[in-house]
Scaffold this motif. Structure first.
Motif, PDB file in Angstrom:
ATOM      1  N   GLU A  36     -11.216   8.538  -9.242  1.00 27.66           N
ATOM      2  CA  GLU A  36     -10.858   7.688  -8.106  1.00 27.66           C
ATOM      3  C   GLU A  36      -9.359   7.418  -8.069  1.00 27.66           C
ATOM      4  O   GLU A  36      -8.749   7.384  -6.998  1.00 27.66           O
ATOM      5  CB  GLU A  36     -11.626   6.362  -8.183  1.00 27.66           C
ATOM      6  N   VAL A  37      -8.758   7.238  -9.239  1.00 28.89           N
ATOM      7  CA  VAL A  37      -7.308   7.035  -9.285  1.00 28.89           C
ATOM      8  C   VAL A  37      -6.588   8.254  -8.730  1.00 28.89           C
ATOM      9  O   VAL A  37      -5.680   8.144  -7.895  1.00 28.89           O
ATOM     10  CB  VAL A  37      -6.837   6.740 -10.726  1.00 28.89           C
ATOM     11  N   GLY A  38      -6.994   9.445  -9.184  1.00 29.71           N
ATOM     12  CA  GLY A  38      -6.372  10.657  -8.687  1.00 29.71           C
ATOM     13  C   GLY A  38      -6.617  10.870  -7.203  1.00 29.71           C
ATOM     14  O   GLY A  38      -5.709  11.274  -6.461  1.00 29.71           O
ATOM     15  N   LYS A  39      -7.819  10.583  -6.749  1.00 34.84           N
ATOM     16  CA  LYS A  39      -8.165  10.762  -5.337  1.00 34.84           C
ATOM     17  C   LYS A  39      -7.329   9.856  -4.445  1.00 34.84           C
ATOM     18  O   LYS A  39      -6.769  10.290  -3.421  1.00 34.84           O
ATOM     19  CB  LYS A  39      -9.653  10.485  -5.143  1.00 34.84           C
ATOM     20  N   ARG A  40      -7.207   8.600  -4.819  1.00 38.25           N
ATOM     21  CA  ARG A  40      -6.466   7.647  -3.992  1.00 38.25           C
ATOM     22  C   ARG A  40      -4.956   7.824  -4.112  1.00 38.25           C
ATOM     23  O   ARG A  40      -4.211   7.390  -3.236  1.00 38.25           O
ATOM     24  CB  ARG A  40      -6.866   6.224  -4.375  1.00 38.25           C
ATOM     25  N   THR A  41      -4.521   8.451  -5.184  1.00 44.42           N
ATOM     26  CA  THR A  41      -3.083   8.710  -5.324  1.00 44.42           C
ATOM     27  C   THR A  41      -2.582   9.638  -4.224  1.00 44.42           C
ATOM     28  O   THR A  41      -1.491   9.426  -3.671  1.00 44.42           O
ATOM     29  CB  THR A  41      -2.795   9.333  -6.697  1.00 44.42           C
ATOM     30  N   PHE A  42      -3.367  10.630  -3.887  1.00 45.22           N
ATOM     31  CA  PHE A  42      -2.925  11.632  -2.915  1.00 45.22           C
ATOM     32  C   PHE A  42      -3.545  11.441  -1.530  1.00 45.22           C
ATOM     33  O   PHE A  42      -3.320  12.252  -0.636  1.00 45.22           O
ATOM     34  CB  PHE A  42      -3.267  13.032  -3.427  1.00 45.22           C
ATOM     35  N   ALA A  43      -4.314  10.353  -1.353  1.00 48.99           N
ATOM     36  CA  ALA A  43      -4.942  10.093  -0.054  1.00 48.99           C
ATOM     37  C   ALA A  43      -4.004   9.285   0.844  1.00 48.99           C
ATOM     38  O   ALA A  43      -3.186   8.496   0.345  1.00 48.99           O
ATOM     39  CB  ALA A  43      -6.253   9.332  -0.243  1.00 48.99           C
ATOM     40  N   PRO A  44      -4.087   9.464   2.180  1.00 51.30           N
ATOM     41  CA  PRO A  44      -3.301   8.618   3.094  1.00 51.30           C
ATOM     42  C   PRO A  44      -3.711   7.161   2.944  1.00 51.30           C
ATOM     43  O   PRO A  44      -4.861   6.841   2.659  1.00 51.30           O
ATOM     44  CB  PRO A  44      -3.664   9.165   4.479  1.00 51.30           C
ATOM     45  N   THR A  45      -2.762   6.245   3.115  1.00 52.59           N
ATOM     46  CA  THR A  45      -3.052   4.823   2.984  1.00 52.59           C
ATOM     47  C   THR A  45      -3.617   4.271   4.275  1.00 52.59           C
ATOM     48  O   THR A  45      -3.518   4.884   5.340  1.00 52.59           O
ATOM     49  CB  THR A  45      -1.773   4.043   2.618  1.00 52.59           C
ATOM     50  N   GLU A  46      -4.215   3.088   4.181  1.00 51.50           N
ATOM     51  CA  GLU A  46      -4.779   2.440   5.368  1.00 51.50           C
ATOM     52  C   GLU A  46      -3.697   2.016   6.346  1.00 51.50           C
ATOM     53  O   GLU A  46      -3.965   1.811   7.525  1.00 51.50           O
ATOM     54  CB  GLU A  46      -5.611   1.223   4.944  1.00 51.50           C
ATOM     55  N   GLN A  47      -2.450   1.865   5.852  1.00 51.19           N
ATOM     56  CA  GLN A  47      -1.350   1.486   6.733  1.00 51.19           C
ATOM     57  C   GLN A  47      -0.784   2.679   7.503  1.00 51.19           C
ATOM     58  O   GLN A  47       0.168   2.545   8.264  1.00 51.19           O
ATOM     59  CB  GLN A  47      -0.220   0.828   5.928  1.00 51.19           C
ATOM     60  N   GLY A  48      -1.366   3.853   7.283  1.00 53.76           N
ATOM     61  CA  GLY A  48      -0.937   5.030   8.026  1.00 53.76           C
ATOM     62  C   GLY A  48       0.056   5.906   7.302  1.00 53.76           C
ATOM     63  O   GLY A  48       0.510   6.913   7.857  1.00 53.76           O
ATOM     64  N   ALA A  49       0.417   5.546   6.086  1.00 49.43           N
ATOM     65  CA  ALA A  49       1.363   6.367   5.326  1.00 49.43           C
ATOM     66  C   ALA A  49       0.706   7.677   4.923  1.00 49.43           C
ATOM     67  O   ALA A  49      -0.502   7.743   4.697  1.00 49.43           O
ATOM     68  CB  ALA A  49       1.842   5.612   4.090  1.00 49.43           C
ATOM     69  N   ASP A  50       1.514   8.719   4.859  1.00 50.47           N
ATOM     70  CA  ASP A  50       0.998  10.036   4.526  1.00 50.47           C
ATOM     71  C   ASP A  50       0.573  10.104   3.063  1.00 50.47           C
ATOM     72  O   ASP A  50       1.037   9.339   2.220  1.00 50.47           O
ATOM     73  CB  ASP A  50       2.047  11.104   4.808  1.00 50.47           C
ATOM     74  N   GLY A  51      -0.301  11.053   2.793  1.00 49.26           N
ATOM     75  CA  GLY A  51      -0.727  11.315   1.433  1.00 49.26           C
ATOM     76  C   GLY A  51      -0.183  12.653   0.962  1.00 49.26           C
ATOM     77  O   GLY A  51       0.744  13.202   1.530  1.00 49.26           O
ATOM     78  N   GLY A  52      -0.776  13.187  -0.098  1.00 54.21           N
ATOM     79  CA  GLY A  52      -0.360  14.474  -0.612  1.00 54.21           C
ATOM     80  C   GLY A  52       0.685  14.367  -1.711  1.00 54.21           C
ATOM     81  O   GLY A  52       1.133  13.278  -2.075  1.00 54.21           O
ATOM     82  N   VAL A  53       1.081  15.545  -2.201  1.00 53.33           N
ATOM     83  CA  VAL A  53       2.026  15.606  -3.310  1.00 53.33           C
ATOM     84  C   VAL A  53       3.397  15.074  -2.897  1.00 53.33           C
ATOM     85  O   VAL A  53       4.064  14.376  -3.667  1.00 53.33           O
ATOM     86  CB  VAL A  53       2.147  17.051  -3.827  1.00 53.33           C
ATOM     87  N   GLY A  54       3.821  15.393  -1.671  1.00 52.07           N
ATOM     88  CA  GLY A  54       5.127  14.925  -1.211  1.00 52.07           C
ATOM     89  C   GLY A  54       5.215  13.409  -1.186  1.00 52.07           C
ATOM     90  O   GLY A  54       6.217  12.832  -1.640  1.00 52.07           O
ATOM     91  N   ALA A  55       4.187  12.753  -0.664  1.00 56.15           N
ATOM     92  CA  ALA A  55       4.183  11.285  -0.641  1.00 56.15           C
ATOM     93  C   ALA A  55       4.127  10.716  -2.056  1.00 56.15           C
ATOM     94  O   ALA A  55       4.765   9.699  -2.352  1.00 56.15           O
ATOM     95  CB  ALA A  55       2.996  10.794   0.179  1.00 56.15           C
ATOM     96  N   PHE A  56       3.376  11.378  -2.919  1.00 55.79           N
ATOM     97  CA  PHE A  56       3.285  10.942  -4.312  1.00 55.79           C
ATOM     98  C   PHE A  56       4.663  10.966  -4.982  1.00 55.79           C
ATOM     99  O   PHE A  56       5.079   9.997  -5.627  1.00 55.79           O
ATOM    100  CB  PHE A  56       2.301  11.841  -5.057  1.00 55.79           C
ATOM    101  N   LEU A  57       5.382  12.070  -4.820  1.00 51.24           N
ATOM    102  CA  LEU A  57       6.711  12.183  -5.407  1.00 51.24           C
ATOM    103  C   LEU A  57       7.693  11.205  -4.782  1.00 51.24           C
ATOM    104  O   LEU A  57       8.572  10.658  -5.465  1.00 51.24           O
ATOM    105  CB  LEU A  57       7.229  13.616  -5.252  1.00 51.24           C
ATOM    106  N   GLU A  58       7.541  10.958  -3.500  1.00 52.60           N
ATOM    107  CA  GLU A  58       8.425   9.999  -2.826  1.00 52.60           C
ATOM    108  C   GLU A  58       8.224   8.593  -3.368  1.00 52.60           C
ATOM    109  O   GLU A  58       9.197   7.841  -3.543  1.00 52.60           O
ATOM    110  CB  GLU A  58       8.170  10.036  -1.324  1.00 52.60           C
ATOM    111  N   ARG A  59       6.993   8.220  -3.641  1.00 53.31           N
ATOM    112  CA  ARG A  59       6.722   6.889  -4.196  1.00 53.31           C
ATOM    113  C   ARG A  59       7.313   6.741  -5.587  1.00 53.31           C
ATOM    114  O   ARG A  59       7.768   5.656  -5.964  1.00 53.31           O
ATOM    115  CB  ARG A  59       5.220   6.640  -4.217  1.00 53.31           C
ATOM    116  N   LEU A  60       7.317   7.830  -6.331  1.00 51.85           N
ATOM    117  CA  LEU A  60       7.879   7.759  -7.677  1.00 51.85           C
ATOM    118  C   LEU A  60       9.393   7.642  -7.666  1.00 51.85           C
ATOM    119  O   LEU A  60       9.989   7.256  -8.668  1.00 51.85           O
ATOM    120  CB  LEU A  60       7.464   8.997  -8.483  1.00 51.85           C
ATOM    121  N   GLN A  61      10.031   7.981  -6.554  1.00 56.75           N
ATOM    122  CA  GLN A  61      11.482   7.891  -6.453  1.00 56.75           C
ATOM    123  C   GLN A  61      11.969   6.508  -6.047  1.00 56.75           C
ATOM    124  O   GLN A  61      13.175   6.272  -5.970  1.00 56.75           O
ATOM    125  CB  GLN A  61      11.988   8.933  -5.445  1.00 56.75           C
ATOM    126  N   ASP A  62      11.052   5.594  -5.810  1.00 55.85           N
ATOM    127  CA  ASP A  62      11.430   4.221  -5.514  1.00 55.85           C
ATOM    128  C   ASP A  62      12.228   3.661  -6.692  1.00 55.85           C
ATOM    129  O   ASP A  62      11.851   3.862  -7.855  1.00 55.85           O
ATOM    130  CB  ASP A  62      10.171   3.376  -5.274  1.00 55.85           C
TER     131      ASP A  62
END
Length: 281
Positions: A36-62
């Protein structure tokens, strides 16, 4: 006496029932939550933010995420280094010397594994805080502060993970005995030469195994560091504290991304341990 290989070949209802029970247990308590952690990591958020590897890497750059993982890596590095030095030293002390209080020391080593990490953090606060700690005021007078700083995080992390190194080395030292070391001494080898050429090669896999386990434990430590750390963004916020803060503040996508990185680190540690066991065998 039955052959071990014959016992392993046996099949029956009890064998299959135990297998099903073990698989179900692991699936419910380990595999499913991590999935579930892995699934939700790459899933789009309820606020409309994109999912996938690109979004994952972008969050880590915060910046706050980068700071949290940098602090976690720093704390884990020094905690593992401390555990390595003291773990090997204490293991040799317990197995190679006889002295009053040896059994008490052996029991105290296991104390961090039986006491809640929150209690460990509280004990450090009571001992080293500047307001009420036994040593806090004395250290503060010379410019050394423990609670709320990186040294405090290192102390808390090293305390809870130290037994993982010692309990891997002690059984190996007991198994190899002292005959080879005594022979080296009789041939004129110094204590350091004996350790470097006889003892250390014999325990190298146990040392590496303990270091890997200690590293995994240090990266995921939460309870003790939560007590001694300010826990604020860009100020004492480790990766585990970041996950809690972001999750409770409804920034779940960042929390999932950070948690997924810690899961990957744990899986990598397990792979390394498995390879070490295979090499040792």
């Amino acid at each position: 006496m039955p052959d071990t290989r014959d016992i392993r070949r046996r099949r029956g209802p009890v064998t299959y029932a135990l297998r099903i029970f073990a698989i179900t247990y692991l699936a419910v308590l380990v595999v499913r939550p991590l999935f579930e952690v892995g699934k939700r990591t790459f899933a789009p958020t309820e606020q409309g933010a994109d999912g996938g590897v690109g979004a994952f890497l972008e969050r880590l750059q915060d910046p706050s995420v980068t700071y949290a993982f940098s602090l976690t890596a720093t704390v884990a590095f020094w905690a593992v280094l401390i555990n390595l030095l003291f773990g090997v030293g204490i293991s040799l002390l317990i197995t190679r010397y006889r002295f009053p209080g040896r059994r008490v020391l052996s029991v105290l080593i296991d104390l961090p594994m039986s006491v809640s990490p929150v209690v460990v953090g509280l004990a450090l606060v009571l001992a080293y805080s500047t307001g009420q700690g036994w040593f806090g005021e004395s250290l503060a007078s010379v410019g050394i502060f423990i609670i709320g700083t990186t040294p405090g995080l290192i102390m808390a992390t090293a305390f809870v993970s130290l037994p993982l190194v010692i309990r891997e080395i002690v059984p190996v030292l007991q198994e190899i005995g002292i005959d080879a070391e005594l022979a080296a001494h009789s041939l004129g080898a110094s204590g350091w030469q004996t350790f470097r050429r006889i003892t250390l090669p014999s325990i190298r896999w146990a040392v590496i195994y303990g270091v890997v386990l200690s590293l995994a434990r240090s990266l995921g430590e939460f309870g003790a560091v939560k007590i001694v750390s300010p826990g604020a963004e860009l100020r004492g916020e480790t990766a585990t504290i970041l996950i809690q803060n972001r999750y409770t503040n409804y920034e779940e996508s960042v929390a999932y991304a950070a948690a997924f990185v810690l899961v990957l680190a744990s899986v990598l540690a397990l792979v390394v341990v498995a390879l070490i066991r295979k090499e040792d065998a």
